[in-house]
Design an enzyme around this catalytic site. Structure first.
Site, short mmCIF file in Angstrom:
data_model
loop_
_atom_site.label_atom_id
_atom_site.label_comp_id
_atom_site.label_asym_id
_atom_site.label_seq_id
_atom_site.Cartn_x
_atom_site.Cartn_y
_atom_site.Cartn_z
N GLU A 189 -2.20 12.82 -36.38
CA GLU A 189 -3.11 13.24 -36.86
C GLU A 189 -3.21 14.48 -37.33
OE1 GLU A 189 -8.15 13.23 -37.49
OE2 GLU A 189 -7.50 12.81 -35.32
N LYS A 245 -6.00 18.28 -27.74
CA LYS A 245 -5.48 19.28 -29.70
C LYS A 245 -6.89 19.68 -29.71
CE LYS A 245 -3.17 17.16 -32.80
NZ LYS A 245 -2.87 16.23 -33.38
N ARG A 281 -0.20 8.08 -20.76
CA ARG A 281 0.20 9.83 -22.25
C ARG A 281 0.80 10.43 -20.48
NH1 ARG A 281 -5.54 12.10 -24.23
NH2 ARG A 281 -3.88 13.36 -24.97
#
Length: 557
Positions: A40, A275, A265
């Site tokens: 993104e 983020k 992850r």
């Protein structure tokens, strides 16, 4: 031009699945492996994204397939073209390329809308007027189903309202389009999840064309289907979303053969990989931008002096697994240390300088010595360094009264000046406040190159820089950004975990002139001190260097 780095993808459970499905009779038998990397564009990539990047691009490369780069720009709130450019730069720096397969999710908005209309017509979606707060309050629990008074709304009415949502008739939060699945599902992601929400916000590419935006869980499988992705590889937090991914895939009017597979992850201690939190650090001035060398972003690691090879080596050592774990940041540092030990030029630099005067060396004379550029490389070359009566050495290379095990400069002791001469310390000079200003010594002219003629033992060797040619520089020493090994934990305020000593700036450091003129990012091992590189702030008038990593494992909080 992207640096060419050979992918050495090892075996992992994802590849085991693909191997089975590529066999005759398998789901993807005869198909080319097609993956995608879908960041993104609402921030810079960090090292956590590298794991996904290596899995997505690396898997495609291993099987001779292809990998798309797709900007997942379905949320206009924080997205920007700056991030798109930064993401592309980071991927190329890591050695990957998408060739002509670069896409934006926003290019599919019209198709997504049409497919949503199709779901309404099938009776599989409806417009709900519960506010976000009301929807949360009516979500139910494990013994009570969710509730929506609009679930049985007539199809024609939902079609009309959905069209009016698109036309901008309603304010943010007034309505959503929801999938009609199962209000009593034990997986709360399947309790009639929202597919579209109203958001009157300007999109970085679409401008104000849209005021309704698809939710990620709806958009994700459609994007994969449009691009004919057959392996949608994503992190473990999407595992509970997979039934919804499959539901959308199986109910919209598109042909597809895509499957979602999840992996754990990357977690690193003393590091935040959210983020949102990283954005807050940048926007509120806790760090000096996304590329601050203390940040775990790829731009920050690159500025600090990390190499693509070291980062890829780290990801490969961590491996691909289903179970989440936290990796020691020391492993990442060691990967860089090993890479730079083999590839960085050697140089002498003095960070805390004090003058060294060789009292019996002829005034006004000078000479040069040859030193290895990298002693670990066979025929790695040499360079000349100048030498004269006045040098600079590290202040802690002198003591009036040595402690046990100290073999450097103290009155009466001999040390070897790296690649030059053996000298005997004769004393020092201090100012009126007792501060050390000068160390005095005498050299042995017969010891040129560092070897004594009579074979006497000299236990200490120190580095130095010629005062006649030394260039003043700023050196930035970086330590951990956080004091807590788990600053990202849900029960902690990560800002309260910030390390006030994460950056130490040294001025008046002394460098060899060729080092001071180095290109930005060029790596050096400053002998006895660590690995350093020229920072982008560096100028001919004021060289600036960053410490990339210490010589030995000494992770500092």
């Amino acid at each position: 031009m992207a640096e060419e780095i050979k992918v050495t993808a090892g075996g992992n459970f994802i590849h085991d699945i693909i191997d089975e499905e590529q066999k005759e009779g398998g789901r993807t038998f005869g198909e080319k492996i097609h993956t995608r990397f879908p960041p993104e564009p609402n921030g810079y990539l960090h090292i956590g994204h590298v794991k996904a990047m290596c899995i997505d691009f690396g898997t495609a490369e291993k099987y001779g397939g292809i990998c798309n780069l797709r900007m997942d720009d379905t949320n206009p709130a924080k997205e920007d073209e700056e991030y798109v450019r930064a993401i592309q730069e980071d991927i190329h720096w890591m050695g990957f390329d998408w060739e002509d397969r670069f896409y934006y999710a926003s290019d599919y908005f019209e198709t997504m809308y049409d497919l949503a209309v199709g779901l309404i017509k099938k009776g599989l979606a409806y417009v709900c007027e519960l506010t976000p707060e009301e929807m949360s309050a009516n979500r139910g629990d494990l013994t009570h189903p969710a509730v929506s008074p609009y679930r049985d709304r007539p199809i024609e009415e939902s079609l009309d309202l959905f069209a009016r949502m698109r036309a901008g008739e309603f304010p943010n939060g007034a309505m959503t389009l929801r999938a009609k699945i199962d209000l009593a599902s034990g997986n709360f992601n399947m309790r009639d999840p929202a597919l579209y929400r109203i958001n009157h916000a300007e999109h970085h590419r679409q401008g104000n064309k849209w005021c309704i935006y698809p939710m990620y869980d709806y958009a994700h499988p459609i994007e994969d289907m449009i691009e004919q992705i057959n392996y949608s590889l994503c992190s473990l937090e999407f595992e509970n979303h997979r039934p919804l991914y499959n539901w959308v895939r199986d109910n919209v009017d598109l042909e597809a053969n895509n499957r979602q597979i999840e992996f754990a992850r990357l977690g690193i201690n003393y590091t935040v990989l959210s983020k949102r939190k990283l954005r807050n650090l940048v926007e509120n001035g806790y760090v000096r931008g996304w590329d601050d060398p203390r940040m775990p972003t790829l731009s920050g690691l690159r500025r600090r002096g990390y190499t693509p090879h070291a980062v890829r080596d780290f990801i490969e050592r961590v491996g691909v697994a289903k179970v989440p774990n936290t990796v020691e940041v020391a492993l990442l540092e060691n990967c860089l240390r090993e890479d730079l030990n083999a590839n960085a030029d050697r140089a002498m630099a003095v960070l805390h300088p004090v003058k060294l005067t060789i009292v019996n060396y002829p005034e006004g004379e000078s000479e040069t010595f040859m030193t290895d550029l990298n002693p670990t490389v066979e025929n790695g070359g040499q360079k000349a360094v100048s030498f004269s009566r006045n040098l600079y050495i590290e202040a802690d290379d002198y003591m009036d009264e040595p402690v046990k095990g100290y073999f450097r400069m103290f009155p009466g002791n001999e040390v070897r000046l790296k690649s030059a001469y053996v000298v005997r310390c004769t004393g020092c000079v201090r100012d009126e406040n007792g501060n050390l200003t000068e160390v005095l010594c005498e050299y042995d002219p017969a010891s040129r190159g560092g070897n004594t003629a009579d074979g006497r033992k000299v236990r200490g060797t120190i580095h130095w820089v010629d005062a006649a040619t030394a260039v003043d520089a700023e050196v930035r020493l970086y330590n951990a950004l956080f004091l807590d090994p788990d600053p990202d934990a849900a029960d902690k305020d990560y800002l309260a975990c910030l390390n006030p000593d994460s950056l130490e700036v040294l001025s008046g450091c002394k460098l060899e002139p060729d080092v001071a003129a180095a290109a930005v990012g060029h790596p050096y091992q400053f002998m006895r001190l660590g690995y350093f590189c020229a920072d982008k702030d560096s100028t001919p008038e004021k060289p600036v260097f960053n410490r990339s990593v210490s010589l030995k494992e000494s992770f500092k909080k």
